[in-house]
Design a protein around this motif. Structure first.
Motif, mmCIF file in Angstrom:
data_model
loop_
_atom_site.group_PDB
_atom_site.id
_atom_site.type_symbol
_atom_site.label_atom_id
_atom_site.label_comp_id
_atom_site.label_asym_id
_atom_site.label_seq_id
_atom_site.Cartn_x
_atom_site.Cartn_y
_atom_site.Cartn_z
ATOM 1 N N LEU A 168 0.802 -1.222 0.000
ATOM 2 C CA LEU A 168 0.000 0.000 0.000
ATOM 3 C C LEU A 168 0.839 1.279 0.000
ATOM 4 O O LEU A 168 0.499 2.227 -0.729
ATOM 5 C CB LEU A 168 -0.970 -0.005 1.190
ATOM 6 C CG LEU A 168 -1.959 1.151 1.232
ATOM 7 C CD1 LEU A 168 -2.817 1.185 -0.028
ATOM 8 C CD2 LEU A 168 -2.843 1.066 2.479
ATOM 9 N N PRO A 169 1.931 1.366 0.779
ATOM 10 C CA PRO A 169 2.739 2.599 0.696
ATOM 11 C C PRO A 169 3.225 2.903 -0.717
ATOM 12 O O PRO A 169 3.338 4.071 -1.100
ATOM 13 C CB PRO A 169 3.909 2.313 1.650
ATOM 14 C CG PRO A 169 3.352 1.348 2.644
ATOM 15 C CD PRO A 169 2.430 0.470 1.849
ATOM 16 N N SER A 170 3.503 1.876 -1.509
ATOM 17 C CA SER A 170 3.969 2.116 -2.879
ATOM 18 C C SER A 170 2.854 2.689 -3.748
ATOM 19 O O SER A 170 3.118 3.465 -4.675
ATOM 20 C CB SER A 170 4.505 0.824 -3.487
ATOM 21 O OG SER A 170 3.458 -0.074 -3.815
ATOM 22 N N VAL A 171 1.610 2.302 -3.471
ATOM 23 C CA VAL A 171 0.470 2.847 -4.218
ATOM 24 C C VAL A 171 0.232 4.295 -3.817
ATOM 25 O O VAL A 171 0.007 5.173 -4.666
ATOM 26 C CB VAL A 171 -0.791 1.994 -3.967
ATOM 27 C CG1 VAL A 171 -1.999 2.592 -4.677
ATOM 28 C CG2 VAL A 171 -0.568 0.558 -4.433
ATOM 29 N N LEU A 172 0.303 4.573 -2.530
ATOM 30 C CA LEU A 172 0.090 5.936 -2.044
ATOM 31 C C LEU A 172 1.202 6.885 -2.503
ATOM 32 O O LEU A 172 0.982 8.094 -2.603
ATOM 33 C CB LEU A 172 0.017 5.932 -0.517
ATOM 34 C CG LEU A 172 -1.126 5.119 0.103
ATOM 35 C CD1 LEU A 172 -0.967 5.047 1.613
ATOM 36 C CD2 LEU A 172 -2.481 5.707 -0.261
ATOM 37 N N ALA A 173 2.372 6.352 -2.794
ATOM 38 C CA ALA A 173 3.535 7.182 -3.148
ATOM 39 C C ALA A 173 3.662 7.417 -4.651
ATOM 40 O O ALA A 173 4.725 7.867 -5.114
ATOM 41 C CB ALA A 173 4.803 6.533 -2.623
ATOM 42 N N GLN A 174 2.617 7.165 -5.423
ATOM 43 C CA GLN A 174 2.693 7.353 -6.877
ATOM 44 C C GLN A 174 2.960 8.818 -7.242
ATOM 45 O O GLN A 174 2.302 9.724 -6.732
ATOM 46 C CB GLN A 174 1.403 6.887 -7.533
ATOM 47 C CG GLN A 174 1.227 5.383 -7.554
ATOM 48 C CD GLN A 174 2.348 4.685 -8.290
ATOM 49 O OE1 GLN A 174 2.535 4.859 -9.488
ATOM 50 N NE2 GLN A 174 3.123 3.891 -7.549
ATOM 51 N N ARG A 175 3.913 9.005 -8.153
ATOM 52 C CA ARG A 175 4.239 10.356 -8.637
ATOM 53 C C ARG A 175 3.415 10.611 -9.895
ATOM 54 O O ARG A 175 3.941 10.599 -11.019
ATOM 55 C CB ARG A 175 5.741 10.460 -8.915
ATOM 56 C CG ARG A 175 6.605 10.255 -7.685
ATOM 57 C CD ARG A 175 8.060 10.529 -7.952
ATOM 58 N NE ARG A 175 8.646 9.624 -8.925
ATOM 59 C CZ ARG A 175 9.852 9.061 -8.781
ATOM 60 N NH1 ARG A 175 10.582 9.303 -7.697
ATOM 61 N NH2 ARG A 175 10.327 8.262 -9.708
ATOM 62 N N TYR A 176 2.140 10.871 -9.691
ATOM 63 C CA TYR A 176 1.241 11.056 -10.821
ATOM 64 C C TYR A 176 0.958 12.539 -11.005
ATOM 65 O O TYR A 176 0.556 13.220 -10.047
ATOM 66 C CB TYR A 176 -0.051 10.279 -10.589
ATOM 67 C CG TYR A 176 -1.007 10.359 -11.747
ATOM 68 C CD1 TYR A 176 -0.676 9.798 -12.979
ATOM 69 C CD2 TYR A 176 -2.240 11.009 -11.624
ATOM 70 C CE1 TYR A 176 -1.547 9.876 -14.060
ATOM 71 C CE2 TYR A 176 -3.121 11.083 -12.689
ATOM 72 C CZ TYR A 176 -2.769 10.519 -13.909
ATOM 73 O OH TYR A 176 -3.623 10.601 -14.969
ATOM 74 N N PRO A 177 1.131 13.072 -12.214
ATOM 75 C CA PRO A 177 0.973 14.514 -12.418
ATOM 76 C C PRO A 177 -0.464 15.003 -12.284
ATOM 77 O O PRO A 177 -0.685 16.207 -12.042
ATOM 78 C CB PRO A 177 1.482 14.736 -13.849
ATOM 79 C CG PRO A 177 2.302 13.525 -14.163
ATOM 80 C CD PRO A 177 1.666 12.409 -13.411
ATOM 81 N N GLY A 178 -1.449 14.138 -12.487
ATOM 82 C CA GLY A 178 -2.840 14.547 -12.389
ATOM 83 C C GLY A 178 -3.431 14.237 -11.015
ATOM 84 O O GLY A 178 -2.724 13.934 -10.061
ATOM 85 N N ARG A 179 -4.758 14.308 -10.936
ATOM 86 C CA ARG A 179 -5.453 14.008 -9.689
ATOM 87 C C ARG A 179 -5.674 12.509 -9.573
ATOM 88 O O ARG A 179 -6.078 11.844 -10.527
ATOM 89 C CB ARG A 179 -6.798 14.737 -9.643
ATOM 90 C CG ARG A 179 -6.704 16.248 -9.558
ATOM 91 C CD ARG A 179 -8.087 16.870 -9.564
ATOM 92 N NE ARG A 179 -8.942 16.309 -8.523
ATOM 93 C CZ ARG A 179 -10.238 16.574 -8.406
ATOM 94 N NH1 ARG A 179 -10.840 17.365 -9.296
ATOM 95 N NH2 ARG A 179 -10.936 16.061 -7.428
ATOM 96 N N ALA A 180 -5.412 11.977 -8.387
ATOM 97 C CA ALA A 180 -5.611 10.553 -8.154
ATOM 98 C C ALA A 180 -5.927 10.327 -6.682
ATOM 99 O O ALA A 180 -5.495 11.096 -5.811
ATOM 100 C CB ALA A 180 -4.374 9.752 -8.555
ATOM 101 N N GLU A 181 -6.720 9.305 -6.421
ATOM 102 C CA GLU A 181 -7.011 8.898 -5.060
ATOM 103 C C GLU A 181 -7.044 7.382 -4.994
ATOM 104 O O GLU A 181 -7.135 6.700 -6.018
ATOM 105 C CB GLU A 181 -8.352 9.463 -4.567
ATOM 106 C CG GLU A 181 -9.561 8.847 -5.253
ATOM 107 C CD GLU A 181 -10.853 9.108 -4.490
ATOM 108 O OE1 GLU A 181 -10.793 9.445 -3.297
ATOM 109 O OE2 GLU A 181 -11.925 8.965 -5.108
ATOM 110 N N VAL A 182 -6.966 6.843 -3.776
ATOM 111 C CA VAL A 182 -6.970 5.405 -3.560
ATOM 112 C C VAL A 182 -8.200 5.046 -2.745
ATOM 113 O O VAL A 182 -8.469 5.666 -1.709
ATOM 114 C CB VAL A 182 -5.691 4.937 -2.839
ATOM 115 C CG1 VAL A 182 -5.712 3.418 -2.632
ATOM 116 C CG2 VAL A 182 -4.445 5.355 -3.607
ATOM 117 N N VAL A 183 -8.945 4.039 -3.216
ATOM 118 C CA VAL A 183 -10.096 3.514 -2.488
ATOM 119 C C VAL A 183 -9.789 2.069 -2.137
ATOM 120 O O VAL A 183 -9.730 1.205 -3.016
ATOM 121 C CB VAL A 183 -11.394 3.594 -3.323
ATOM 122 C CG1 VAL A 183 -12.563 3.011 -2.541
ATOM 123 C CG2 VAL A 183 -11.676 5.029 -3.738
#
Length: 406
Positions: free
Chosen positions: A75-90
């Motif tokens: 999960l920390p790797s998913v939360l740490a995504q360097r994505y330029p747009g808007r993103a959230e995790v459910v």
């Protein structure tokens, strides 16, 4: 005293064995040349000329049931995504009894990354598998207020490199794809994992050659459920996951549904997506394979018999013929068996290199194939006993004819 017909019968028997081995050799020539180059491991994310000018919104949906063991590494790797747009995790906590939801919230509190929502889907209705019910709820939550353009469906045991989401979206946008799926690199640490895991991906690619899946208007459809980026519009057109709600092999069913709805799909091997779930012993690997093997054969005894015979012919006959021919002094039998065995090993070597393994396990592929044969038969036996596909404390029987078709 030797019977007069003895030598003649011996010659006939050897000739018959030689012809069976020649058929096995021809099967390997066909697999090498005509099965979509399944043995090559160079199918990676499509290269893009330029990244999107405007990055679309993305929701990452993570179904999780009793995943406290692996979440700290994934999960920390998913939360740490360097994505330029808007993103959230459910994260959808599917009735966990090990504190999965609380652990996820704690990991998010300590991370400085994407926002996380932890939700619960409630009891699983009849006719649904637990994972697909959780995915449905996660999609519903993520799209409740207008929603994102893309959904990333990723399992709770999958760790992503920091630019994984960025590269997935860039590939989908650049190539005009509706669904992009990557086969995560599974863990290979123990002796049994080294023996069985690379073969698992090798057999999957043999059944669903990636190059065939990726052709426009392809008839072959498959995906890897651990990492699937899909457009929201494709979800709506294909009516998923509702249309595949009973599917045990949900990733392949998802790909078929999207393809039937006119969507373009892509499948390949991953460079920055890894499974952190351990399978330390044979028992754990056996359960992983056997839980869905008979479902893969559509619960058909005829397909099961054909699979057993096919595995014996293609994987077991070559080494037996090579060794037996050498011991009996039958050079034709030995040569045909050795040639088929060499082709088998040669097609397996690229997968071993992809998993950073030495080449010698290629010689043991016939033994591994026998293990898979036994796992498949065991899967059929468990279904016959009414146990169906068992996973995480749930058992799924064969779908009824009136269930939605996958």
């Amino acid at each position: 005293m030797t019977h007069a017909g003895g030598p003649r019968r011996q010659t006939a028997r050897v000739t018959w064995l030689t012809w069976v081995t020649v058929v096995s050799l021809l099967a390997w020539v066909w697999l090498l040349l005509a099965q979509g180059l399944f043995w090559r491991t160079d199918v990676r994310l499509p290269a893009v000329a330029a990244e999107p000018r405007e990055w679309p919104d993305v929701a990452v949906v993570v179904p999780a049931r009793d995943e406290a063991q692996v979440l700290p590494r994934s999960l920390p790797s998913v939360l740490a995504q360097r994505y330029p747009g808007r993103a959230e995790v459910v994260l959808v906590d599917d009735g966990s009894s090990d504190g999965t939801g609380e652990l996820a919230r704690g990991l998010a509190d300590r991370a400085d990354g994407l926002p996380l929502r932890v939700v619960s889907p409630g009891p699983v209705p009849e006719g649904w598998t637990g994972k697909l019910w959780a995915v449905r709820h996660g999609i519903e939550v993520a799209t409740s207020s207008g929603g994102p353009e893309f959904l990333l469906l990723t399992d709770a045991d999958i760790a992503h490199g920091p630019d994984s989401l960025r590269h997935l979206v860039a590939a989908a946008e650049g190539a005009g794809l509706d669904m992009v799926s990557q086969m995560a690199r599974l863990r290979v640490a123990t002796t049994w994992e080294r023996l069985i895991v690379p073969a698992f991906v090798y057999f999957f690619a043999q059944l669903y050659p990636f190059r065939r899946v990726n052709r426009p208007r392809a008839r072959t459809a498959a995906a890897a459920g651990g990492c699937v980026l899909i457009r929201r519009s494709a979800v709506e057109r294909a009516r998923v996951p509702d249309a595949i709600r009973h599917a045990v092999i949900d990733d392949v069913a998802l790909a078929r549904a999207v393809q039937r709805a006119g969507g373009r799909i892509w499948l390949g091997l991953a460079d920055e997506v890894d499974s952190v779930r351990p399978y330390p012993g044979l028992a754990e690997l056996w359960r992983m394979v056997s839980r869905s093997a008979y479902a893969q054969l559509r619960h058909s005894a005829v397909l099961l018999a054909g699979t057993v015979l096919g595995l014996l012919l293609v994987y077991v006959v070559p080494p037996l013929a090579a060794i037996g021919g050498a011991l009996a002094g039958d050079r034709w039998l030995c040569a045909a068996g050795a040639a088929a065995w060499a082709l088998m090993c040669g097609t397996y070597l690229p997968m071993l290199r992809y998993y950073r393994q030495p080449p010698w396990p290629a010689l043991l592929l016939p033994f591994t194939a026998v293990l898979y044969l036994l796992m498949t038969v065991d899967s059929a036996v468990q279904h016959a006993r009414g146990r169906g596909a068992a996973w995480k404390g749930r058992t799924y029987a064969r779908p009824r004819p009136d269930d939605a078709s996958a």
